[in-house]
Design a protein around this motif. Structure first.
Motif, PDB file in Angstrom:
ATOM      1  N   GLU A  88      20.687 -22.277  14.376  1.00 26.13           N
ATOM      2  CA  GLU A  88      19.650 -21.883  14.688  1.00 26.13           C
ATOM      3  C   GLU A  88      18.526 -22.574  13.719  1.00 26.13           C
ATOM      4  N   ARG A  89      18.818 -22.992  12.462  1.00 26.95           N
ATOM      5  CA  ARG A  89      17.956 -23.609  11.755  1.00 26.95           C
ATOM      6  C   ARG A  89      18.300 -24.944  11.827  1.00 26.95           C
ATOM      7  N   PRO A  90      17.261 -25.953  11.112  1.00 27.73           N
ATOM      8  CA  PRO A  90      17.484 -27.120  11.611  1.00 27.73           C
ATOM      9  C   PRO A  90      18.541 -27.752  10.371  1.00 27.73           C
ATOM     10  N   VAL A  91      19.062 -28.793  10.656  1.00 31.41           N
ATOM     11  CA  VAL A  91      19.972 -29.425  10.144  1.00 31.41           C
ATOM     12  C   VAL A  91      19.789 -31.024  10.144  1.00 31.41           C
ATOM     13  N   VAL A  92      20.032 -31.624   9.186  1.00 32.45           N
ATOM     14  CA  VAL A  92      19.956 -32.922   8.851  1.00 32.45           C
ATOM     15  C   VAL A  92      20.780 -33.551   8.009  1.00 32.45           C
ATOM     16  N   ALA A  93      21.168 -34.577   8.506  1.00 35.80           N
ATOM     17  CA  ALA A  93      22.068 -35.710   7.497  1.00 35.80           C
ATOM     18  C   ALA A  93      21.566 -36.896   6.918  1.00 35.80           C
ATOM     19  N   ALA A  94      21.471 -36.547   5.595  1.00 34.29           N
ATOM     20  CA  ALA A  94      21.101 -37.762   4.722  1.00 34.29           C
ATOM     21  C   ALA A  94      21.878 -38.912   4.616  1.00 34.29           C
ATOM     22  N   LEU A  95      21.620 -39.896   5.461  1.00 36.46           N
ATOM     23  CA  LEU A  95      22.412 -41.003   5.792  1.00 36.46           C
ATOM     24  C   LEU A  95      22.104 -42.097   4.798  1.00 36.46           C
ATOM     25  N   PHE A  96      23.225 -42.895   4.216  1.00 35.94           N
ATOM     26  CA  PHE A  96      22.980 -44.014   3.441  1.00 35.94           C
ATOM     27  C   PHE A  96      24.438 -44.851   3.429  1.00 35.94           C
ATOM     28  N   GLY A  97      24.487 -46.033   3.060  1.00 37.19           N
ATOM     29  CA  GLY A  97      25.794 -46.819   3.062  1.00 37.19           C
ATOM     30  C   GLY A  97      26.130 -47.182   4.576  1.00 37.19           C
ATOM     31  N   THR A  98      27.355 -47.131   4.690  1.00 38.79           N
ATOM     32  CA  THR A  98      28.059 -47.437   5.992  1.00 38.79           C
ATOM     33  C   THR A  98      28.473 -46.101   6.648  1.00 38.79           C
ATOM     34  N   VAL A  99      27.729 -45.681   7.464  1.00 39.14           N
ATOM     35  CA  VAL A  99      28.059 -44.507   8.687  1.00 39.14           C
ATOM     36  C   VAL A  99      28.979 -45.065   9.944  1.00 39.14           C
ATOM     37  N   LEU A 100      30.156 -44.553   9.802  1.00 40.35           N
ATOM     38  CA  LEU A 100      30.972 -45.058  10.860  1.00 40.35           C
ATOM     39  C   LEU A 100      31.643 -44.069  11.557  1.00 40.35           C
TER      40      LEU A 100
END
Length: 155
Positions: A88-100
């Motif tokens: 119910e709360r916002p969720v974010v992924a902090a992407l960097f590098g190689t996301v596979l």
């Protein structure tokens, strides 16, 4: 040693994945992510959740060795992804590098805050969510995709 931990920074809940060398998803990481998510869900003071990784890359897929284990099941990871997607709360992924592979699934399902790298950088001066490559590997584990979450990502 835990491969994922939960802390709070101001009003942000932070799950830190630390599973060298490439933060690959395996049974221990899924278990530890579940424990960290439990802590976030119980922390009413956290307005949002950031999933980030230590090291040189965000999650770079699943632990290929785990796919060879006869007891391997994607169900625990599927349940974790559904919990994140249903937050119910916002969720974010902090992407960097190689996301596979499974990393892309982990990053793609929390849709309540897509495209918030700038806001994340503004909130955290040490944020590294500025340079990343996303994709699926050519390798397909036995039985098909690990968790199926990538099927839900817009192309």
């Amino acid at each position: 040693m835990s491969t994922a931990s939960y802390t709070r920074e101001a009003s942000l809940g932070v799950i830190l994945i630390d599973n060298p060398p490439v933060n690959a998803i395996g049974a221990a990481l899924v278990r530890d992510l579940g424990t960290a998510l439990d802590a976030f869900e119980q922390d009413s003071g956290a307005a949002a959740l950031v999933i980030e990784c230590a090291g040189s890359t965000f999650v770079a897929g699943g632990d290929i060795a785990a796919f060879e284990d006869p007891a391997f099941s994607a169900q625990p990871f599927n349940r974790l992804l559904m919990r994140l997607a249903g937050s119910e709360r916002p969720v974010v992924a902090a992407l960097f590098g190689t996301v596979l592979g499974g990393g892309l699934e982990l990053a793609g399902l929390p849709r309540s805050c897509r495209g918030t790298a700038d806001a994340f950088r503004d909130a955290r001066s040490d944020a590294r969510a500025d340079s990343w490559i996303a994709g699926h590997t050519a390798f397909t584990p036995p039985g098909g995709p690990q968790a199926g979450g990538a099927n839900d990502i817009h192309r």
